[in-house]
Design an enzyme around this catalytic site. Structure first.
Site, PDB file in Angstrom:
ATOM      1  N   LYS A  94     -10.742 -26.008   6.791  1.00 56.14           N
ATOM      2  CA  LYS A  94      -9.457 -26.719   6.726  1.00 56.14           C
ATOM      3  C   LYS A  94      -9.608 -28.003   5.903  1.00 56.14           C
ATOM      4  O   LYS A  94      -8.754 -28.346   5.092  1.00 56.14           O
ATOM      5  CB  LYS A  94      -8.976 -27.056   8.141  1.00 56.14           C
ATOM      6  CG  LYS A  94      -7.740 -27.954   8.148  1.00 56.14           C
ATOM      7  CD  LYS A  94      -7.183 -28.190   9.520  1.00 56.14           C
ATOM      8  CE  LYS A  94      -6.016 -29.170   9.422  1.00 56.14           C
ATOM      9  NZ  LYS A  94      -5.289 -29.307  10.665  1.00 56.14           N
TER      10      LYS A  94
ATOM     11  N   HIS B 136      -6.362  17.549  -6.974  1.00 55.68           N
ATOM     12  CA  HIS B 136      -5.209  17.023  -6.243  1.00 55.68           C
ATOM     13  C   HIS B 136      -5.408  17.175  -4.730  1.00 55.68           C
ATOM     14  O   HIS B 136      -4.518  17.605  -4.008  1.00 55.68           O
ATOM     15  CB  HIS B 136      -3.917  17.694  -6.706  1.00 55.68           C
ATOM     16  CG  HIS B 136      -3.596  17.357  -8.132  1.00 55.68           C
ATOM     17  ND1 HIS B 136      -2.641  16.453  -8.490  1.00 55.68           N
ATOM     18  CD2 HIS B 136      -4.154  17.785  -9.280  1.00 55.68           C
ATOM     19  CE1 HIS B 136      -2.611  16.343  -9.814  1.00 55.68           C
ATOM     20  NE2 HIS B 136      -3.525  17.142 -10.303  1.00 55.68           N
TER      21      HIS B 136
END
Ligand SMILES: NC(=O)c1ncn([C@@H]2O[C@H](COP(=O)(O)O)[C@@H](O)[C@H]2O)c1NC=O
Length: 533
Positions: free
Chosen positions: A144, A290
């Site tokens: 922070k 596919h």
């Protein structure tokens, strides 16, 4: 990392508190040599001192002993005010001076091994004890306050730290990047803790009954940005599960030994191919297009399996993805080399096989670690949410031929039963509605992804009998779900299949069974369905 010299913040004082002591003596030495004062906790301080580096024990700073078996070491205002003071603000600097607290410009922390303790099957009390409290508090505080503090959570970064202190400190951009890493680290840590509580330790009633926890928490690490997604106008990236103890590696951790960068579709097809090939105990090869098999086979070795799988549909095999469940041999590589193949993946490659394959510019060669189907659950996003299901395994009671019910015809002989077993496993790798014809341990006709089962039957037969061949006659057939009407199986019977395996369970089973009976064809019911959407 990009340097912005004006925002460099010199490092005068560092707080070190690490569970993993890898690289710690070298880091401490580098900091000391650069004139940085070191404050440290218990055994971290001992390792630093043993390296001949002066260190202030954190107790000396706090005036408070480490207590409660290490549960309280750094949880003290003298530590946290030193980390959290925003040194850009005169007010914060004045307050520190009044309180007699010196700021830290560097915090190096790594956390108790929570995931490793869970993976070791430790008793719950031991797991709970390995939830780090003071470490994440310092990491979050330092992250922070990145305008004033650099935070490091990964020993792999220590060389960067040594280099930064020598050149006068980290830039603001570098501290932001370190803070981002730090928050990702604590988020992954807390996700692991939350998941364990919700699923293993304190499940609510629904979780206890269903196995699905009230909350699913996980983080994913970007492993690669892909050229594009399923289509060129879609952006895409690969994210991998965090590398924590107990995590099983898979396709996302594969090593690419050769070829162009993997595409999104390459990954989708490779995943389907990997899973399909690993549904068999013996040597097996899946040829995927596919996400569907255009050929799948078992053999005495992978070369034989590949030859049989390729022969199923050589036209569709062009541009396919090929997976083997055993190391690729030179013989298989020789067969594969003349066929345009997007990807070949296997647990390993014989050196000669690799030499043959790498002569081809366009093929991607992937060595995949770990077992296939390692993910216990499958996640599928839907708008506004996510579906989660147990992964489909080929180990249900109905997958064992000894549990099948003979519904029509004579019991299958050994060879026919082996082909039915193969076909049942192979159809599981095929998108629904799926019907797969097989002979001699190889698919010979695949009807995949149809919106009704009669078309799946028709397609499987058409593909088997293409170009004047009559491969449907004498083959066996597997259907991934029951036949709702006898029209589909009638197509198979008319084409001359010798045996059929299907789950059963339709209200019209009797009509389907009667059709098989009338044709003198063996039909087994598995009682298990393997839809794949
Ligand atoms: N409780 C605390 O105040 C506390 N402060 C730091 N730790 C952790 O203790 C470990 C280092 O301890 P040691 O230096 O004694 O090996 C680090 O993993 C750090 O994250 C703590 N331990 C657990 O919460």
């Amino acid at each position: 990392m990009t340097a912005t010299p004006d925002a460099v913040r010199p490092i005068r004082r560092a707080l070190l508190s690490v569970y993993d002591k890898t690289g710690l003596p070298e880091l401490a030495t580098a900091l000391h040599d650069a004139g940085v004062q070191i404050v440290s906790t218990g055994s971290t301080a001992r390792v630093v001192a043993d390296a001949g580096v002066p260190v202030t024990p954190v107790e000396e700073l706090t005036g408070f002993p480490e207590c409660l078996e290490g549960r309280v070491k750094t949880l003290h205002p003298r530590v946290h005010a030193g980390i959290l003071a925003d040194l850009r603000k005169p007010d914060h600097v004045d307050q520190l001076a009044e309180l007699g607290i010196e700021p830290f410009e560097l915090v190096v922390v790594n956390l108790y091994p929570f995931a490793a303790t869970v993976a070791s099957c430790a008793a719950p009390d031991e797991v709970v004890e390995q939830i780090d409290i003071g470490g994440p508090s310092m990491v979050r505080a330092a992250a922070k306050n990145h305008p004033s503090v650099a935070v490091v959570v990964d020993p792999a970064r220590y060389e960067d730290v040594a280099a930064a202190v020598l050149r006068g400190g980290f830039t603001l951009a570098e501290r932001r990047a370190l803070a981002a890493d730090a928050f990702a680290h604590t988020a992954a840590y807390d996700a692991a803790v939350a998941s364990w509580f919700a699923s293993a330790y304190a499940p609510d009633e629904t979780a206890a009954q269903s196995g699905f926890p009230a909350v699913v928490a996980a983080t994913w690490d970007r492993a690669a940005v892909l050229r594009y997604g399923e289509n060129p106008h879609q952006a895409a990236a690969l994210y991998a599960a965090p590398d924590v103890p107990g995590a099983l590696p898979g396709l996302a951790q594969a090593t690419q030994l050769h070829g162009k960068e993997m595409s999104y579709n390459n990954y989708v097809d490779s995943d389907a191919a990997w899973r399909a090939a690993h549904d068999f105990a013996g040597p097996a090869v899946a040829v995927i297009k596919h996400a569907n098999p255009c050929g799948i086979a078992v053999g005495d070795d992978v070369a034989q399996a590949h030859a049989k799988a390729h022969a199923c549909d050589p036209v569709s095999a062009y541009g396919s993805v090929v997976a083997a469940n055993r190391p690729v041999t030179a013989a298989m590589a020789e067969q594969l080399a003349p066929v345009f193949t997007e990807v070949v993946l296997a647990p390993d490659f014989e050196p000669e096989a690799l030499e043959i394959l790498t002569r081809k510019k366009n093929i991607r060669v992937l060595r995949v670690p770990g077992p296939a189907n390692s993910a216990p659950v499958e996640l599928r996003p839907i708008s506004g949410g996510l579906l989660i299901q147990q992964a489909d395994r080929i180990d249900a009671p109905g997958d064992d031929p000894s549990a099948w019910t003979l519904a029509a015809g004579e019991p299958a002989d050994e060879a026919t039963l082996a082909d039915l077993t193969f076909a049942w496993r192979a159809v599981r790798a095929t998108k629904s509605n799926a019907v797969l014809l097989a002979a001699d341990g190889a698919s010979v006709g695949v009807g995949m992804g149809q919106v009704n089962r009669v078309d799946a039957c028709r397609l499987a037969v058409e593909r088997a009998n293409r170009m004047g061949e009559e491969r449907a006659r004498g083959a066996v057939a597997a259907s991934d779900a029951f036949f709702p009407f006898p029209d589909g199986p009638q197509i198979l019977l008319d084409a001359g299949v010798r045996a059929i395996v299907q789950p059963g369970g339709s209200v019209r089973d009797e009509e389907t069974i009667a059709a098989a009976q009338a044709a003198g064809v063996t039909m087994y019911l598995t009682g298990t369905r393997h839809f794949a959407h």
